[in-house]
Design an enzyme around this catalytic site. Structure first.
Site, PDB file in Angstrom:
ATOM      1  N   SER A 143       0.826  -1.183   0.000  1.00 55.21           N
ATOM      2  CA  SER A 143       0.000   0.000   0.000  1.00 55.21           C
ATOM      3  C   SER A 143       0.877   1.256   0.000  1.00 55.21           C
ATOM      4  O   SER A 143       1.775   1.388  -0.832  1.00 55.21           O
ATOM      5  CB  SER A 143      -0.941  -0.043   1.212  1.00 55.21           C
ATOM      6  OG  SER A 143      -1.931   0.946   1.153  1.00 55.21           O
ATOM      7  N   ASP A 201      -7.704  -4.800  -6.831  1.00 53.31           N
ATOM      8  CA  ASP A 201      -7.168  -3.904  -5.806  1.00 53.31           C
ATOM      9  C   ASP A 201      -7.332  -2.445  -6.256  1.00 53.31           C
ATOM     10  O   ASP A 201      -6.823  -2.033  -7.293  1.00 53.31           O
ATOM     11  CB  ASP A 201      -5.685  -4.230  -5.581  1.00 53.31           C
ATOM     12  CG  ASP A 201      -5.080  -3.459  -4.423  1.00 53.31           C
ATOM     13  OD1 ASP A 201      -5.659  -2.450  -4.000  1.00 53.31           O
ATOM     14  OD2 ASP A 201      -4.002  -3.869  -3.953  1.00 53.31           O
TER      15      ASP A 201
END
Length: 273
Positions: A143, A201
């Site tokens: 991330s 994602d």
């Protein structure tokens, strides 16, 4: 290839096994300092340094956290990420000004640059002190942590080429920089920088193009959990659509669900099994 039970401290280049261990290192960055130290030593690393600092960016982010673990043959620096809902919100803010890239090469997202700037001197100092015998150096993160891993690798290489890392592996990394810096990384980190994206994602789809982009080397995890070295546009769109329909009760949550680090680890384990 079975799931490896020990870190290969002599690893070179790309392998799924190396991706798996660096994914575990990225996941470990979310843990507390005692847990990080205990696990790092269990993996054969004798020294651990923690990097944490607070700052005040224009985002709901209070500090930057990372750690460096070093052994006789390998050094790994892993950056902590943030909650997918939080990073999605502030990456969608198009009013944020850009920040000049490393060595004035292109530009990067302001939030990432400020987050890295807050810990960069400490990380650089740690690497200089710990790399006493030519150990390989690896950066990893999930991330937000993936963006910082990519940027620290780029910064060290462009500002001091002798400090180029042996590998940078990121998981669920957002778009981090413009095309100029991405091109410099594609050239300087050919066969060294790998970006894993799990199906739908949402975070790698932000911030929006064309202002920000990705480095070239993509490792795409499809809706069945298989890792691909490449994926055509049509094939990728079809597979993402398949992923969206996999959970009939919560298709809108697929983009957040696919971002969780545990799902990246599960996919890598499946490919190694």
């Amino acid at each position: 290839m079975p799931v490896p039970t020990a870190v290969d401290h002599h690893a070179e280049g790309y392998s799924l096994s190396q991706a798996y261990w660096l994914a575990r290192a990225a996941d470990l960055a979310y843990k507390d300092e005692d847990t990080i130290e205990e696990q790092a030593r269990a993996w054969g690393f004798t020294t651990v340094r923690h990097h944490r600092t607070g700052f005040t960016p224009p985002f709901p982010l209070e500090d930057t956290q990372a750690y460096t673990m070093a052994g006789d043959y390998m050094i790994v620096t892993a950056f902590r990420g943030t909650e997918p809902r939080e990073i999605r919100d502030w990456l969608s803010d198009a009013t944020t000004p850009p920040w000049p890239g490393p060595a004035r090469t292109g530009y990067v997202h302001y939030g990432f640059a400020e987050a890295l700037e807050s810990v960069f001197p400490d990380i650089r100092k740690a690497l200089a002190e710990l790399r006493t015998d030519g150990q390989s150096v690896w950066f990893t993160g999930h991330s937000l942590g993936g963006a910082l891993a990519m940027l620290v690798g780029a910064r060290m290489y462009l500002e001091e080429p002798r400090l180029r890392a042996d590998g940078v592996y990121t998981f669920g990394q957002p778009r981090t920089c413009d095309r100029t810096l991405a091109a410099a990384c594609n050239q300087g980190f050919k066969d060294r920088m790998y970006r894993f994206v799990n199906n739908n994602d949402i975070v790698p789809q932000l911030p929006p193009e064309p202002a920000f982009t990705h480095v070239d080397t993509l490792k795409y995890i499809d809706s069945a959990g298989r890792v691909h070295d490449s994926m055509s546009l049509a094939g990728g769109l079809a597979d993402r659509a398949k992923g969206l329909t996999a959970d009939a009760f919560a298709p809108a949550g697929d983009g957040v669900r696919d971002h969780f680090m545990r799902n990246y680890l599960a996919a890598l384990e499946k490919n190694l099994a």
